[in-house]
Design a protein around this motif. Structure first.
Motif, PDB file in Angstrom:
ATOM      1  N   ASP A 106      16.828 -14.104  93.919  1.00  0.00           N
ATOM      2  CA  ASP A 106      17.869 -14.986  94.440  1.00  0.00           C
ATOM      3  C   ASP A 106      18.060 -16.190  93.516  1.00  0.00           C
ATOM      4  OD1 ASP A 106      19.799 -15.986  96.141  1.00  0.00           O
ATOM      5  OD2 ASP A 106      18.385 -16.747  97.625  1.00  0.00           O
ATOM      6  N   LYS A 107      19.276 -16.720  93.547  1.00  0.00           N
ATOM      7  CA  LYS A 107      19.640 -17.965  92.867  1.00  0.00           C
ATOM      8  C   LYS A 107      19.570 -17.839  91.341  1.00  0.00           C
ATOM      9  CE  LYS A 107      18.518 -20.720  96.931  1.00  0.00           C
ATOM     10  NZ  LYS A 107      17.697 -21.773  97.536  1.00  0.00           N
ATOM     11  N   ASP A 108      19.145 -18.929  90.668  1.00  0.00           N
ATOM     12  CA  ASP A 108      19.190 -18.967  89.208  1.00  0.00           C
ATOM     13  C   ASP A 108      18.303 -17.890  88.589  1.00  0.00           C
ATOM     14  OD1 ASP A 108      20.814 -21.126  89.535  1.00  0.00           O
ATOM     15  OD2 ASP A 108      19.299 -22.626  89.061  1.00  0.00           O
ATOM     16  N   ASN A 109      18.721 -17.418  87.422  1.00  0.00           N
ATOM     17  CA  ASN A 109      17.986 -16.368  86.719  1.00  0.00           C
ATOM     18  C   ASN A 109      17.178 -16.955  85.574  1.00  0.00           C
ATOM     19  OD1 ASN A 109      17.048 -13.979  85.668  1.00  0.00           O
ATOM     20  ND2 ASN A 109      18.932 -13.535  84.537  1.00  0.00           N
ATOM     21  N   ASN A 110      15.871 -17.055  85.774  1.00  0.00           N
ATOM     22  CA  ASN A 110      14.966 -17.440  84.697  1.00  0.00           C
ATOM     23  C   ASN A 110      14.253 -16.231  84.110  1.00  0.00           C
ATOM     24  OD1 ASN A 110      15.558 -20.107  84.465  1.00  0.00           O
ATOM     25  ND2 ASN A 110      13.756 -20.873  85.529  1.00  0.00           N
ATOM     26  N   ASN A 111      14.853 -15.049  84.371  1.00  0.00           N
ATOM     27  CA  ASN A 111      14.419 -13.796  83.749  1.00  0.00           C
ATOM     28  C   ASN A 111      12.934 -13.498  83.935  1.00  0.00           C
ATOM     29  OD1 ASN A 111      14.884 -11.398  82.323  1.00  0.00           O
ATOM     30  ND2 ASN A 111      14.204 -12.336  80.411  1.00  0.00           N
ATOM     31  N   PRO A 112      12.458 -13.413  85.183  1.00  0.00           N
ATOM     32  CA  PRO A 112      11.088 -12.912  85.379  1.00  0.00           C
ATOM     33  C   PRO A 112      11.011 -11.462  84.913  1.00  0.00           C
ATOM     34  CG  PRO A 112      12.260 -12.980  87.460  1.00  0.00           C
ATOM     35  CD  PRO A 112      13.149 -13.648  86.456  1.00  0.00           C
ATOM     36  N   LYS A 113       9.799 -11.004  84.701  1.00  0.00           N
ATOM     37  CA  LYS A 113       9.607  -9.665  84.152  1.00  0.00           C
ATOM     38  C   LYS A 113       8.660  -8.858  85.031  1.00  0.00           C
ATOM     39  CE  LYS A 113      10.408 -11.174  79.394  1.00  0.00           C
ATOM     40  NZ  LYS A 113      10.917 -12.493  79.822  1.00  0.00           N
ATOM     41  N   ILE A 114       8.907  -7.562  85.065  1.00  0.00           N
ATOM     42  CA  ILE A 114       7.974  -6.631  85.694  1.00  0.00           C
ATOM     43  C   ILE A 114       7.687  -5.523  84.696  1.00  0.00           C
ATOM     44  CG2 ILE A 114       7.602  -4.924  87.498  1.00  0.00           C
ATOM     45  CD1 ILE A 114       9.115  -6.600  89.425  1.00  0.00           C
ATOM     46  N   ASN A 115       6.417  -5.324  84.421  1.00  0.00           N
ATOM     47  CA  ASN A 115       5.967  -4.220  83.584  1.00  0.00           C
ATOM     48  C   ASN A 115       5.287  -3.194  84.477  1.00  0.00           C
ATOM     49  OD1 ASN A 115       6.762  -5.544  81.151  1.00  0.00           O
ATOM     50  ND2 ASN A 115       4.930  -6.819  81.294  1.00  0.00           N
ATOM     51  N   ASN A 116       5.969  -2.079  84.705  1.00  0.00           N
ATOM     52  CA  ASN A 116       5.474  -0.972  85.515  1.00  0.00           C
ATOM     53  C   ASN A 116       5.598  -1.280  87.011  1.00  0.00           C
ATOM     54  OD1 ASN A 116       4.762   0.391  83.147  1.00  0.00           O
ATOM     55  ND2 ASN A 116       2.725  -0.544  83.154  1.00  0.00           N
ATOM     56  N   LEU A 117       6.664  -0.752  87.581  1.00  0.00           N
ATOM     57  CA  LEU A 117       6.910  -0.829  89.021  1.00  0.00           C
ATOM     58  C   LEU A 117       7.192   0.572  89.527  1.00  0.00           C
ATOM     59  CD1 LEU A 117       7.614  -2.143  91.760  1.00  0.00           C
ATOM     60  CD2 LEU A 117       9.940  -2.511  90.879  1.00  0.00           C
ATOM     61  N   THR A 118       6.363   1.025  90.451  1.00  0.00           N
ATOM     62  CA  THR A 118       6.580   2.301  91.118  1.00  0.00           C
ATOM     63  C   THR A 118       6.779   2.025  92.596  1.00  0.00           C
ATOM     64  OG1 THR A 118       5.299   3.576  89.513  1.00  0.00           O
ATOM     65  CG2 THR A 118       5.570   4.534  91.701  1.00  0.00           C
ATOM     66  N   ALA A 119       7.881   2.525  93.147  1.00  0.00           N
ATOM     67  CA  ALA A 119       8.180   2.303  94.566  1.00  0.00           C
ATOM     68  C   ALA A 119       8.574   3.629  95.193  1.00  0.00           C
ATOM     69  CB  ALA A 119       9.288   1.273  94.725  1.00  0.00           C
ATOM     70  N   VAL A 120       8.022   3.890  96.370  1.00  0.00           N
ATOM     71  CA  VAL A 120       8.237   5.154  97.068  1.00  0.00           C
ATOM     72  C   VAL A 120       8.695   4.862  98.489  1.00  0.00           C
ATOM     73  CG1 VAL A 120       7.158   7.260  97.934  1.00  0.00           C
ATOM     74  CG2 VAL A 120       6.515   6.365  95.689  1.00  0.00           C
ATOM     75  N   SER A 121       9.790   5.489  98.902  1.00  0.00           N
ATOM     76  CA  SER A 121      10.257   5.385 100.282  1.00  0.00           C
ATOM     77  C   SER A 121      10.392   6.773 100.881  1.00  0.00           C
ATOM     78  CB  SER A 121      11.603   4.664 100.362  1.00  0.00           C
ATOM     79  OG  SER A 121      12.118   4.707 101.681  1.00  0.00           O
ATOM     80  N   THR A 122       9.953   6.908 102.111  1.00  0.00           N
ATOM     81  CA  THR A 122      10.204   8.141 102.851  1.00  0.00           C
ATOM     82  C   THR A 122      11.330   7.947 103.852  1.00  0.00           C
ATOM     83  OG1 THR A 122       8.563   7.617 104.561  1.00  0.00           O
ATOM     84  CG2 THR A 122       7.792   8.825 102.622  1.00  0.00           C
ATOM     85  N   THR A 123      11.972   6.759 103.822  1.00  0.00           N
ATOM     86  CA  THR A 123      12.986   6.434 104.826  1.00  0.00           C
ATOM     87  C   THR A 123      14.254   5.852 104.211  1.00  0.00           C
ATOM     88  OG1 THR A 123      11.973   4.255 105.159  1.00  0.00           O
ATOM     89  CG2 THR A 123      11.255   6.015 106.612  1.00  0.00           C
ATOM     90  N   GLY A 124      14.559   6.179 102.955  1.00  0.00           N
ATOM     91  CA  GLY A 124      15.765   5.672 102.319  1.00  0.00           C
ATOM     92  C   GLY A 124      15.657   4.196 101.993  1.00  0.00           C
ATOM     93  N   GLY A 125      16.746   3.445 102.227  1.00  0.00           N
ATOM     94  CA  GLY A 125      16.718   2.005 102.009  1.00  0.00           C
ATOM     95  C   GLY A 125      17.165   1.607 100.615  1.00  0.00           C
ATOM     96  N   THR A 126      17.101   0.286 100.364  1.00  0.00           N
ATOM     97  CA  THR A 126      17.545  -0.311  99.105  1.00  0.00           C
ATOM     98  C   THR A 126      16.344  -0.672  98.242  1.00  0.00           C
ATOM     99  OG1 THR A 126      19.556  -1.211 100.095  1.00  0.00           O
ATOM    100  CG2 THR A 126      18.782  -2.270  98.083  1.00  0.00           C
ATOM    101  N   ALA A 127      16.433  -0.402  96.963  1.00  0.00           N
ATOM    102  CA  ALA A 127      15.330  -0.702  96.051  1.00  0.00           C
ATOM    103  C   ALA A 127      15.435  -2.128  95.514  1.00  0.00           C
ATOM    104  CB  ALA A 127      15.276   0.314  94.922  1.00  0.00           C
TER     105      ALA A 127
END
Length: 662
Positions: free
Chosen positions: A260-281
């Motif tokens: 949210d809000k201003d973009n100071n460009n945080p970083k993520i190295n390696n994100l795995t996300a699993v849903s069995t119920t749909g939804g937004t990533a």
């Protein structure tokens, strides 16, 4: 479900968080004990009040977090490995907070983590853990936190609020007011000198972890079934997450990530996300964005949501601008089974690929990913019970299900519990589709070679039985094979009459919905929506039929409702409804093809009938007669039907199975 085991004495959790403005709705902090009483309580295993001097808990004692426990400026709370803190289910009155200038040292280990949890670990039982630092935030120096009125923010981006390592926290997210809840872990302007690693937040009724500005980074976080956002940030957070695993098995959560809000460009190295119920990533508000490397999503209906229409260029994924049409269901980049300290049951996601050489039955309680070709061999069978959901990777032509001659498939969906096979985003062309090969007759001859996969089909047994497919929903098929060929939603190669096909729904294919290559099979109840080529296609002398066909076209550029090709073995259609909001062609017959149609309802098409190669109109029988047509101006083969297209539309209000999704 795969159980990751870890032994410890009790449950526990820490908390303090904030989300939306609270003002007059802020919880009233109850009176706290004086300094001497706070220490005396700690000696007796009770955490309550404000700690104003350094203190180290004992791993041999179970602690009762009975109210707010606040680490003051200048004080340090040390929590050794194996310590268990049981948070009373006291809602917003129970939390742990570290003020600016205070420190917390949580020194868990992989074999002996620190655990903070309410007794039953139910979402919303208590607050959570809040830490306030002196790093920069767009909210400004000495800002006031929405919860507790804590002060945070300064100009020291290297500020050190302590260490949190190997922490398991459960049951947080107490409700403050209609708009605000505590998070599992709230990081207010934490500086880069603070160490956060190996943290699990499980069963929170709000966010798992939220960053309010600051520069802190975190390594190895596990976030399971947090009901709002798993990872949330605002106020210009500029840190990094290294290795995050997110799991959603309960419906109604918000997102994997919310920026949210201003973009100071945080970083993520390696994100795995699993849903069995749909939804937004991934959701980004206002001008927020980030850089992600090593993204793997599985099971989300929406991959990228630029909620306030911020620029996609602010979100860089694996070196490229984010693409909301991609599902990003790449192989997992984080393996949580290596994190034995999390003490969590993981949703079991089973990969389907390779050959089915014997009888195989899937389990509707499991989540399946179709990651490649899954081929039922001669003599084997694949049984898919009601309610099974198969997530097809968007791997194009490499991802499909095929049943070879002599093999069988049994898809046993029910009207109120169908089987669903779909790519996560249901984009046309994401994957192949379902192909079944049989031993019935076809004008292509015996042992013909299919354009899809080079599979062999065709024989002399018109009563051949390739199994049963009932109450099946397929979405996002039609991967491109070459310039002339694509997969269909369902391809039936010389399938025999003893095969059962009933209640099929095919959505959003980039080629045909269903195509028959010879054979004698019939279908009952088929729904085809927005397939980009033909809804129903046949060739090579198919002689079966369909009872109850419903076709919907709301996207321009498709080919036809029906396309019949080559020899006419007179397939029979009873009750056909086709409705277009975007013109197009209704019925097209090539060469000598034809059909017998009874009870046709067709509306919205610019061309009703196209005898493309000048075939005889008598090959097409509508309600027992040759078509009553008028040749369109300037055309030689395209007609308007004067009558025979105004039967009552099929009532599909009872076809509840067509609404099923992953």
């Amino acid at each position: 479900m795969k159980k990751l085991t870890i032994k410890f004495l009790g449950l526990a959790l820490l908390a303090t968080a904030v989300f939306v403005s609270c003002s007059d709705d802020d919880p009233v902090t109850p009176p706290t004990p004086d300094v001497d009483e706070v220490i005396a309580n700690l000696e007796n295993g009770i955490m309550n009040g404000t700690l104003e001097e350094d203190y180290t808990l004992s791993a041999s004692m179970a602690y009762d977090l009975s109210g707010s426990f606040i680490v003051a400026d200048g004080a340090t709370l040390t929590i050794p490995a194996g310590t268990n803190i049981v948070a009373e289910a006291g809602g917003t009155d129970v939390y742990l907070a570290v003020l600016m200038g205070g420190k917390i040292e949580i020194n868990g280990t992989a074999s002996s983590p620190v655990v903070m949890s309410s007794p039953n670990a139910n979402p919303g039982d208590w607050g959570g853990l809040t830490i306030c630092g002196r790093a920069t935030t767009t909210a400004g120096a000495n800002s006031e936190a929405e919860v507790g009125g804590f002060i945070y923010g300064g100009d020291d981006d290297t500020d050190n609020s302590g260490t949190v390592t190997y922490l398991v926290i459960k049951g947080t997210g107490a409700q403050i007011n209609e708009e605000s809840q505590y998070n599992g872990v709230s990081c207010y302007a934490l500086g880069s000198g603070t160490t956060l690693n190996n943290i699990a937040v499980i069963n929170g009724s709000d966010d798992g972890i939220e960053f309010f500005g600051g520069t802190v980074s975190v390594t190895n976080i596990f976030l399971q079934n947090n009901e709002d956002d798993a990872i949330d940030w605002t106020e210009g957070w500029s840190g990094t997450v290294n290795n995050a695993y997110v799991e959603h098995t309960i419906e109604g959560f918000s997102t994997v990530i919310e920026g949210d809000k201003d973009n100071n460009n945080p970083k993520i190295n390696n994100l795995t996300a699993v849903s069995t119920t749909g939804g937004t990533a991934l959701q980004f508000k206002k001008e927020s964005g980030m850089t992600i490397t090593g993204l793997s999503l599985s099971g989300y209906a929406v991959s990228i949501d630029m909620k306030d229409d911020g620029p996609l260029a602010n979100v860089i994924i694996d070196g490229e601008e984010a693409d909301p049409t991609k599902s990003y269901n790449a192989p997992a980049t984080v393996d949580p089974t290596e994190w034995t300290w999390i003490d969590a049951e993981l949703a079991e996601v089973v990969e389907l690929n390779g050959n089915v050489d014997s009888d195989v039955t899937l389990d509707a309680s499991k989540t399946y990913r179709l990651t490649g070709s899954y081929i039922v061999q001669d003599g084997a069978s694949l049984t898919i019970p009601a309610g099974t959901k198969i997530h097809a990777d968007n791997g194009g032509t490499d991802v499909y299900i095929a049943v070879l001659m002599g093999g069988q498939i049994f898809i046993n969906g029910e009207a109120n519990n169908p089987v669903v096979i779909s790519s996560d985003l249901s984009q046309p062309g994401d994957w192949g589709g379902l192909t079944i090969c049989g031993k019935a007759t076809t004008t292509a001859g015996v042992n013909a070679e299919a354009e899809v996969g080079g599979f062999i089909y065709g024989g002399t047994d018109d009563s051949d039985n390739s199994g049963s497919v009932t109450n099946l929903v397929i979405r996002g098929t039609g991967a491109q094979i070459n310039e002339e060929s694509q997969y269909n939603g369902v391809s039936l190669y010389a399938v025999g009459s003893e095969t059962t096909l009933e209640n099929l729904a095919i959505f959003d294919g980039s080629d045909d919905g269903i195509e028959f290559f010879g054979g004698t099979v019939t279908v009952t109840n088929i729904y085809v929506e927005n397939c980009e080529d033909d809804a129903i296609d046949w060739t090579e002398g198919w002689s079966g039929g369909i009872t109850n066909t419903y076709v919907s076209h709301t996207i321009a550029g498709f080919s036809t409702v029906f396309e019949g090709d080559k020899d006419n073995n007179n397939p029979v259609f009873t009750n056909v409804t086709a409705i277009s909001t975007v013109d197009g062609t209704g019925l097209q017959f090539k060469k000598e093809s034809g059909a017998t149609i009874t009870n046709l309802h067709m509306e919205g098409y610019a061309i009703d009938l196209d005898m493309k190669d000048g075939g005889a109109l008598s090959n097409v029988q509508i309600d027992g007669a040759n078509p009553d047509v008028t040749l369109m101006d300037g055309e030689t083969s395209k007609y308007t039907l004067n009558s025979g297209k105004d039967a009552d539309a099929i009532d599909i209000s009872g076809w509840t199975w067509i609404n099923a999704e992953l």
